[in-house]
Design a protein around this motif. Structure first.
Motif, PDB file in Angstrom:
ATOM      1  N   TYR A  45      -2.414  71.683 -50.447  1.00 62.05           N
ATOM      2  CA  TYR A  45      -2.483  72.532 -51.637  1.00 62.05           C
ATOM      3  C   TYR A  45      -2.710  71.671 -52.883  1.00 62.05           C
ATOM      4  N   ALA A  46      -2.036  70.514 -52.936  1.00 59.62           N
ATOM      5  CA  ALA A  46      -2.206  69.602 -54.071  1.00 59.62           C
ATOM      6  C   ALA A  46      -3.644  69.090 -54.130  1.00 59.62           C
ATOM      7  N   LEU A  47      -4.216  68.853 -52.960  1.00 60.28           N
ATOM      8  CA  LEU A  47      -5.594  68.378 -52.876  1.00 60.28           C
ATOM      9  C   LEU A  47      -6.567  69.437 -53.400  1.00 60.28           C
ATOM     10  N   ILE A  48      -6.387  70.663 -52.951  1.00 61.67           N
ATOM     11  CA  ILE A  48      -7.234  71.762 -53.393  1.00 61.67           C
ATOM     12  C   ILE A  48      -7.088  71.982 -54.902  1.00 61.67           C
ATOM     13  N   ALA A 184     -11.779  65.577 -54.612  1.00 55.89           N
ATOM     14  CA  ALA A 184     -10.601  65.509 -55.487  1.00 55.89           C
ATOM     15  C   ALA A 184     -10.496  64.157 -56.181  1.00 55.89           C
ATOM     16  N   LYS A 185     -11.344  63.210 -55.745  1.00 54.77           N
ATOM     17  CA  LYS A 185     -11.377  61.855 -56.309  1.00 54.77           C
ATOM     18  C   LYS A 185     -10.045  61.131 -56.146  1.00 54.77           C
ATOM     19  N   VAL A 186      -9.496  61.234 -54.942  1.00 55.02           N
ATOM     20  CA  VAL A 186      -8.267  60.513 -54.617  1.00 55.02           C
ATOM     21  C   VAL A 186      -8.464  59.750 -53.309  1.00 55.02           C
ATOM     22  N   THR A 189      -3.768  61.596 -49.769  1.00 57.20           N
ATOM     23  CA  THR A 189      -3.272  62.933 -50.112  1.00 57.20           C
ATOM     24  C   THR A 189      -1.908  62.875 -50.797  1.00 57.20           C
ATOM     25  N   SER A 190      -1.194  61.768 -50.604  1.00 57.04           N
ATOM     26  CA  SER A 190       0.081  61.545 -51.309  1.00 57.04           C
ATOM     27  C   SER A 190       0.491  60.097 -51.058  1.00 57.04           C
ATOM     28  N   LEU A 200      -0.860  64.077 -44.242  1.00 54.62           N
ATOM     29  CA  LEU A 200      -2.176  64.650 -43.987  1.00 54.62           C
ATOM     30  C   LEU A 200      -3.219  63.571 -43.736  1.00 54.62           C
ATOM     31  N   ASP A 201      -3.058  62.420 -44.376  1.00 50.76           N
ATOM     32  CA  ASP A 201      -3.976  61.294 -44.145  1.00 50.76           C
ATOM     33  C   ASP A 201      -3.896  60.811 -42.702  1.00 50.76           C
ATOM     34  N   ARG A 202      -2.709  60.826 -42.137  1.00 44.61           N
ATOM     35  CA  ARG A 202      -2.501  60.290 -40.797  1.00 44.61           C
ATOM     36  C   ARG A 202      -2.641  61.346 -39.704  1.00 44.61           C
ATOM     37  N   LEU A 203      -2.476  62.595 -40.071  1.00 44.48           N
ATOM     38  CA  LEU A 203      -2.516  63.651 -39.052  1.00 44.48           C
ATOM     39  C   LEU A 203      -3.731  64.556 -39.203  1.00 44.48           C
ATOM     40  N   ASP A 204      -4.694  64.140 -40.032  1.00 43.38           N
ATOM     41  CA  ASP A 204      -5.843  65.010 -40.307  1.00 43.38           C
ATOM     42  C   ASP A 204      -6.598  65.420 -39.042  1.00 43.38           C
TER      43      ASP A 204
END
Length: 221
Positions: A45-48, A184-186, A189-190, A200-204
């Protein structure tokens, strides 16, 4: 050994340990899944939110995608709880197999990509290469001798094809999250996991491969 590879291996060991505990203890599985699901959704949600911030042309589209993702995510979560609470051992094995395919696909892509380099796969994720993608398929095949005819009752060719499909879905899921991060230019994800980024980066790849793999393995059996 490459620093990124060390991080991936360390994370994979943690995931495998947790997965083992989850497989044998239902309360650990349900509790872990609830916590992981909540954290991943917050990161998504933060990414969106970062993507649609200040961009009125993309706002409607990504809000629509966000709602669809929410519905899909909730459906998958309920389905997994059903698998856990059921007495269908096959479904649990399919879940385990799908998660392992995603993990090995991730490691295989990194190892082959860093070792052999070669042509870039896509502009979405510059670090991914064609040979890295091939490596994802190759390493995921390691599971076939372990599961073939002992835990999964498929003929060899069918299991090979299903493994390739699950690995492909995992790679596509990885690229999809990479695309969102790019927009999102990141980088991550956290910063929940120091040096690793967010869950989310590790479980995508896993969050796409696991439900798809269970559905495919179960429906075609």
């Amino acid at each position: 050994m490459n620093k990124e590879l060390k991080k991936r291996i360390f994370t994979s060991i943690i995931l495998l340990s947790l997965l083992t505990a989850m497989y044998f203890y239902t309360f650990i599985m349900i509790g872990s899944m609830m916590i992981i699901a909540i954290i991943i959704w917050i990161e998504f949600y933060a990414l969106i939110s970062k993507i649609i911030k200040g961009n009125r042309y993309q706002d409607h589209f990504f809000r629509y995608i966000s709602k669809l993702a929410s519905l899909f995510y909730l459906s998958i979560f309920v389905y997994f709880i059903f698998i856990i609470e059921s007495d269908y051992t096959d479904l649990k094995i399919y879940l385990l197999y799908s998660v392992l395919v995603a993990i090995l696909s991730d490691i295989g892509g990194l190892v082959f990509g860093k070792t052999f380099k070669g042509k870039k796969l896509t502009k979405i994720s510059p670090n991914k290469t064609v040979l890295g993608s091939v490596g994802s398929f190759v390493l995921s095949m390691v599971l076939i001798p372990i599961f073939y005819n002992k835990l999964i009752t498929y003929d060899l060719l069918s299991l090979i094809m299903l493994t390739i499909i699950i690995s492909l879905i995992s790679q596509i899921g990885d690229l999809f999250i990479s695309l969102l991060k790019r927009k999102a230019k990141v980088k991550d994800t956290s910063d929940l996991l120091p040096g690793h980024g967010g869950l989310l980066d590790r479980l995508d790849g896993i969050i796409f491969a696991a439900p798809s793999g269970v559905l495919l393995l179960n429906s075609l059996n």
